[in-house]
Design a protein around this motif. Structure first.
Motif, PDB file in Angstrom:
ATOM      1  N   HIS A  94       0.858  -1.188   0.000  1.00  0.00           N
ATOM      2  CA  HIS A  94       0.000   0.000   0.000  1.00  0.00           C
ATOM      3  C   HIS A  94       0.891   1.235   0.000  1.00  0.00           C
ATOM      4  CE1 HIS A  94       1.090   0.620   4.191  1.00  0.00           C
ATOM      5  NE2 HIS A  94       0.710  -0.616   4.482  1.00  0.00           N
ATOM      6  N   ARG A  95       0.303   2.385  -0.283  1.00  0.00           N
ATOM      7  CA  ARG A  95       1.109   3.609  -0.429  1.00  0.00           C
ATOM      8  C   ARG A  95       0.996   4.547   0.755  1.00  0.00           C
ATOM      9  NH1 ARG A  95       1.165   3.332  -6.164  1.00  0.00           N
ATOM     10  NH2 ARG A  95      -0.067   1.460  -6.573  1.00  0.00           N
ATOM     11  N   LEU A  96       0.631   4.016   1.935  1.00  0.00           N
ATOM     12  CA  LEU A  96       0.631   4.859   3.136  1.00  0.00           C
ATOM     13  C   LEU A  96       2.068   5.217   3.490  1.00  0.00           C
ATOM     14  CD1 LEU A  96      -2.057   2.759   4.923  1.00  0.00           C
ATOM     15  CD2 LEU A  96      -2.301   5.198   4.485  1.00  0.00           C
ATOM     16  N   HIS A 144     -15.450   1.081  -1.232  1.00  0.00           N
ATOM     17  CA  HIS A 144     -15.338   2.499  -0.930  1.00  0.00           C
ATOM     18  C   HIS A 144     -16.458   3.210  -1.664  1.00  0.00           C
ATOM     19  CE1 HIS A 144     -13.975   6.467  -2.599  1.00  0.00           C
ATOM     20  NE2 HIS A 144     -14.066   6.717  -1.314  1.00  0.00           N
ATOM     21  N   ALA A 165     -18.000   6.961  -0.490  1.00  0.00           N
ATOM     22  CA  ALA A 165     -17.621   8.379  -0.468  1.00  0.00           C
ATOM     23  C   ALA A 165     -17.023   8.709   0.904  1.00  0.00           C
ATOM     24  CB  ALA A 165     -18.818   9.268  -0.785  1.00  0.00           C
ATOM     25  N   TYR A 186      -4.622  -1.851  -7.772  1.00  0.00           N
ATOM     26  CA  TYR A 186      -4.170  -2.614  -6.614  1.00  0.00           C
ATOM     27  C   TYR A 186      -5.073  -2.459  -5.400  1.00  0.00           C
ATOM     28  CZ  TYR A 186       0.158  -3.134  -9.242  1.00  0.00           C
ATOM     29  OH  TYR A 186       1.078  -3.447 -10.209  1.00  0.00           O
ATOM     30  N   SER A 187      -5.294  -3.569  -4.741  1.00  0.00           N
ATOM     31  CA  SER A 187      -6.057  -3.576  -3.503  1.00  0.00           C
ATOM     32  C   SER A 187      -5.193  -4.162  -2.398  1.00  0.00           C
ATOM     33  CB  SER A 187      -7.318  -4.442  -3.669  1.00  0.00           C
ATOM     34  OG  SER A 187      -7.722  -4.968  -2.422  1.00  0.00           O
ATOM     35  N   SER A 188      -5.149  -3.476  -1.241  1.00  0.00           N
ATOM     36  CA  SER A 188      -4.352  -4.011  -0.139  1.00  0.00           C
ATOM     37  C   SER A 188      -5.201  -4.811   0.836  1.00  0.00           C
ATOM     38  CB  SER A 188      -3.665  -2.867   0.627  1.00  0.00           C
ATOM     39  OG  SER A 188      -2.830  -2.149  -0.240  1.00  0.00           O
ATOM     40  N   GLU A 210      -8.078   4.705   2.770  1.00  0.00           N
ATOM     41  CA  GLU A 210      -8.777   4.229   1.563  1.00  0.00           C
ATOM     42  C   GLU A 210      -7.980   4.528   0.307  1.00  0.00           C
ATOM     43  OE1 GLU A 210     -10.386   7.058  -0.238  1.00  0.00           O
ATOM     44  OE2 GLU A 210     -10.619   5.751  -1.971  1.00  0.00           O
ATOM     45  N   VAL A 211      -7.534   5.759   0.210  1.00  0.00           N
ATOM     46  CA  VAL A 211      -6.864   6.175  -1.019  1.00  0.00           C
ATOM     47  C   VAL A 211      -5.577   5.392  -1.248  1.00  0.00           C
ATOM     48  CG1 VAL A 211      -5.427   8.111  -1.782  1.00  0.00           C
ATOM     49  CG2 VAL A 211      -7.836   8.465  -1.325  1.00  0.00           C
ATOM     50  N   THR A 220      -4.767   2.412  -0.157  1.00  0.00           N
ATOM     51  CA  THR A 220      -4.879   0.954  -0.249  1.00  0.00           C
ATOM     52  C   THR A 220      -5.737   0.534  -1.431  1.00  0.00           C
ATOM     53  OG1 THR A 220      -6.790   0.992   1.226  1.00  0.00           O
ATOM     54  CG2 THR A 220      -4.636   0.610   2.245  1.00  0.00           C
ATOM     55  N   SER A 221      -6.103   1.478  -2.269  1.00  0.00           N
ATOM     56  CA  SER A 221      -7.018   1.138  -3.366  1.00  0.00           C
ATOM     57  C   SER A 221      -6.644   1.844  -4.656  1.00  0.00           C
ATOM     58  CB  SER A 221      -8.450   1.506  -2.997  1.00  0.00           C
ATOM     59  OG  SER A 221      -8.588   2.917  -2.879  1.00  0.00           O
ATOM     60  N   ILE A 222      -5.361   2.109  -4.858  1.00  0.00           N
ATOM     61  CA  ILE A 222      -4.952   2.770  -6.095  1.00  0.00           C
ATOM     62  C   ILE A 222      -5.061   1.761  -7.226  1.00  0.00           C
ATOM     63  CG2 ILE A 222      -3.055   3.909  -7.307  1.00  0.00           C
ATOM     64  CD1 ILE A 222      -2.087   5.001  -4.657  1.00  0.00           C
ATOM     65  N   TYR A 223      -5.993   2.024  -8.129  1.00  0.00           N
ATOM     66  CA  TYR A 223      -6.258   1.095  -9.225  1.00  0.00           C
ATOM     67  C   TYR A 223      -4.967   0.764  -9.962  1.00  0.00           C
ATOM     68  CZ  TYR A 223      -8.926  -1.119 -12.967  1.00  0.00           C
ATOM     69  OH  TYR A 223      -9.449  -2.033 -13.849  1.00  0.00           O
TER      70      TYR A 223
END
Lengths: 108, 314, 395
Positions: B18-20, B69, B71, B60-62, B52-53, B55-58
């Motif tokens: 993920h990108r955190l 997700h 809103a 990829y799902s973490s 959310e943002v 861990t869900s960058i298209y």
């Protein structure tokens, strides 16, 4: 990898699963964030008591365990971002953060 | 209450990649909660925000579980819809009667205390069988550290700036956990990423509840708090040890102070300065002209501690 | 023709009944005038055990659509209803529902948007949502509202479509007036709509998926929108096919547009909803006076029936589009703009004018229709120039 996204940049509209659904849960494991780090944890097995504190605090699921201890291949170099929380929290100072000189090709 | 060794037998369903940020408290919170949740099927809904943002960058799902997700303000309402669908489909025989699925809605303090409060309140009031987890890092971090009602008094934020006319956020933090406890839910708790045992145990309890449960988790944001990114667990621990963030639970209306906080009633709390000093967002508080404000913050902590310990019968 | 029963009741009651017959798994709804009796009637079915639906009494319309989205993504058949401020409140969720390709069906009791606050009929609420990617059907009568709701579900859930759909009916006029309606029996409706086969349902926990991913940061958002465009374009043929199949069963006609006296019409009114009845009544009157008046009613507004409308209006000497909603700052109301666009490629230009009428429930008296046909006759005979936009009947 169930869902082959290797050629995603060439996909046309019809190639994408409808509604932007990602059909393979957890596939970020194939995305390497290891290139982010500028330092990496080094483990002294002689000092380590396998308390597993490092494992439970790692933000990036980058410490592998097996049989209730740190695994032989405990370090996930593909994902560790070098935050150092593990080393900071280790109660016996078995982990030390050292500058990164990593083997991941994209970074090299 | 599982030991770390026992927890290692559960699958880690929060994946790496993920990108955190390095050292992100939200990811620590999620890992521990999902391990505490056990091994049963779990569906997660998450509000717009850092977690959310990142861990869900298209594409990829973490999340190694079904995830939705929708809103920013509605993860509770969205998950209440998923839970309702489960009940209906099971009632109609389209899902086997013995299948058990757990439901979790997640939001940051932004998506929970502020814009998401209505949606959370409604879901808790309606009694859906779900757990709501708030990862409280004290500001709208994903959009660049703007103040929320969870931002501590005196903290710097981009919309609560520090200057001649103002010293960061003027208002006290909102006590959301008490608000949710006042909904009469079977389980509401306050925990922290610094105390894995407390957090995983509370997660286990929350998921075992039949009905709504709520956990508010102190989750460090190295970026927004201006702390070194290896300090995330340590600084949260200071939040607990100064009594700034008491750990407690409310089970069917019964308030209990949790172990690590209860210990402070005997050993004494560290002065809140020890929590504030390492954080760059509080550095202006240590200017001599802000001595009064610093004292005010300590007395706010004392007041809140009084209130919580009294409610917990101490 | 299937078994039916004839009732005298309101549009809202039969919409609720249509919903019941469609057997939704989840209804998450919030009351708002003049939709309220839909959700109240449905609540009765729930209490009586006549539906297996999980009925979620959410705390706002925004949460209503949010819960509907969660339920639909979970794999359930989902229906709901709203109006006006409620539709406006859930505005962001409408786009999310269509972007996520969830076949939620919603009845909308067309009511004016504030300010000033007004509980009566106009189309500003539905029209405000016309770009949200929903299929939109508009009913003239309680009968059509009943029929459209069932048709909307079958269209929405169609594998070539998989988009949410709105079944609109005029607030108070259709929702609350008692009208004669022929209902199909439960078995027939159940067979017609069939069962819902969800794609990538969240509750298929053996195949976990993610809904609502972040396709920003240079992600393929553009391509997903293109896919949506392709889907709504495909939906037109599906609406026609489903409408035709429904006609077979009900014996009642269904068209994207429905025309009266248009074969040789020289002056025509284009209109949506209950006022089509007023226009038709006056057109008959005009005909008896020797005026070649016709009416075109748009029943399917999204996707918009451009070629059908152009075909119907071809050869007309003057046309008036009646809009029960404004599009402030635009040349005219939404129906006018789209009709004009539909006529653009015709060989022969048709003089076309716009009347804004009936906003906030303003009474649509027959004399207003006579005024329109009178104006059109003047334009057609060349004794008057097309007037652009007129507020019909406003002081």
């Amino acid at each position: 990898m169930k869902w082959d996204i290797s050629k995603l940049d060439e996909w046309k509209t019809d190639d994408f699963p409808m509604g932007a659904v990602i059909p393979e849960a957890g596939n970020s494991k194939y995305y390497r964030t290891g290139g982010w780090r500028s330092q990496r944890p080094v483990l002294d097995r002689n000092v380590c008591t396998n308390c597993l504190t490092c494992w439970i605090v790692c933000p990036d699921t980058s410490i592998r365990v097996a049989d209730e201890r740190l695994a032989d291949d405990w370090f996930d170099e593909d994902h560790c971002k070098g935050c150092g929380v593990c080393a900071n929290e280790c109660p016996v100072e078995a982990l030390t953060m050292v500058p990164e000189g990593c083997e991941i090709p994209e970074v090299k | 209450m599982a030991t770390l060794k026992e927890l290692t037998h559960r699958e880690d369903r929060f994946e790496g990649g993920h990108r955190l940020c390095a050292g992100c408290g939200a990811s620590i919170a999620m890992r521990q909660i999902m391990l505490g949740a056990g091994t049963e099927d779990l569906v997660v809904g998450c509000a717009t925000g850092c977690l959310e943002v990142s861990t869900s960058i298209y594409p990829y799902s973490s999340w190694d579980v079904p995830f939705i997700h929708n809103a920013f303000e509605n993860s509770a309402a969205t998950v209440s819809g998923v839970e309702s669908a489960f009940k209906a489909l099971q009632r109609a025989g389209k899902i086997p009667a013995d299948k058990r699925v757990k439901f979790m809605a997640v939001g940051g303090d932004g998506g929970t205390y502020d814009i998401g409060l209505q949606s959370l309140s409604g879901a808790m009031e309606r009694g859906h069988d779900m757990v709501y987890v708030c990862y409280d890092n004290g500001a709208y971090m994903n959009t660049g550290i703007q103040r929320s009602s969870a931002t501590p008094k005196g903290a710097w934020a981009t919309t609560a700036e520090v200057g001649a006319a103002q010293q960061g956020k003027p208002q006290k933090r909102k006590d959301l956990t008490s608000i949710i406890a006042a909904h009469g839910v079977p389980y509401a708790a306050q925990s922290s990423i610094s105390h894995w045992k407390d957090l995983t145990t509370k997660a286990e309890k929350a998921f075992a509840v039949e009905g709504p449960a709520f956990i508010n988790v102190l989750a460090t944001c190295p970026r927004g708090w201006r702390t070194a990114y290896n300090m995330s667990v340590e600084i949260a621990k200071l939040g607990v040890q100064t009594g700034w963030w008491p750990l407690f639970e409310v089970e069917n209306g019964e308030w209990t102070l949790s172990g690590p906080s209860k210990a402070l009633t005997k050993a004494g709390r560290k002065p809140v300065e020890e929590f504030l000093k390492p954080q760059g967002r509080f550095k202006h508080l240590f200017a001599p002209e802000n001595a009064e404000l610093l004292a005010e913050i300590q007395s706010d902590v004392d007041e809140y501690w009084e209130y919580i310990t009294k409610r917990c019968g101490l | 023709m299937a078994e039916h029963k004839t009732v005298a009741t309101t549009g809202n009651i039969v919409v609720a009944d249509a919903m019941r017959q469609c057997s939704p798994d989840v209804v998450a709804a919030y009351p708002i005038t003049p939709q309220t009796t839909i959700v109240e009637e449905f609540a009765k079915y729930v209490a009586q055990g006549r539906v297996h639906t999980e009925y979620v009494t959410v705390e706002s319309e925004h949460s209503a659509m949010s819960a509907c989205i969660g339920a639909s993504a979970a794999g359930a058949r989902v229906m709901t209803a709203t109006a006006s401020q409620g539709l406006a409140l859930m505005w962001e969720e409408l786009f999310i529902a269509s972007g996520m390709r969830l076949p939620i069906v919603m009845a909308n009791a067309n009511r004016a948007l504030s300010a000033p606050i007004n509980i009566h009929c106009d189309h500003s609420d539905a029209m405000g949502a016309r770009d949200a990617g929903w299929v939109m059907l508009f009913a003239e009568t309680a009968q059509e509202a009943y029929d459209n709701t069932i048709i909307a579900l079958k269209v929405a859930e169609h594998p070539e479509v998989l988009l949410p759909a709105m079944s609109c009916l005029d607030g108070f006029i259709t929702t609350h007036s008692i009208d004669r309606v022929d209902l199909l029996d439960d078995e027939t409706v159940a067979q017609f709509v069939g069962s819902y086969d969800p794609v990538n349902p969240l509750l298929d926990t053996d195949n976990p998926v993610m809904h609502g991913a972040f396709a920003g940061l240079g992600g393929p958002y553009f391509e997903f929108k293109k896919a949506q465009r392709l889907a709504i374009d495909r939906s037109k043929a599906v609406v026609e096919r489903v409408g035709a199949a429904y006609s077979e069963i009900s014996g009642r006609p269904f068209g994207l547009i429905e025309t009266d006296f248009m074969d040789d019409a020289e002056v025509a009114i284009v209109v949506i909803g209950s006022s089509a009845g007023n226009a038709r009544h006056v057109a008959k009157e005009m005909r008896s006076q020797g005026v070649k008046a016709g009416v075109v009613k748009v029943r399917c507004f999204r996707p918009f029936p451009n070629p059908e409308l152009a075909e119907a209006l071809k050869g007309v000497k003057a046309a008036a589009v009646l809009d029960r909603a404004e599009s402030f700052g635009a040349e005219g109301g939404p129906l006018f703009i789209e009709t004009r666009s539909a006529l653009y490629d015709l060989e022969e230009r048709i003089p076309i004018v716009n009347y804004i009428y009936g906003l906030g429930g303003s009474d649509v008296r027959l004399e207003l229709m006579r005024q329109v046909y009178g104006d059109l006759s003047d334009i057609a005979s060349g004794s008057a120039a097309p007037s652009g936009l007129t507020y019909l009947g406003a002081r």
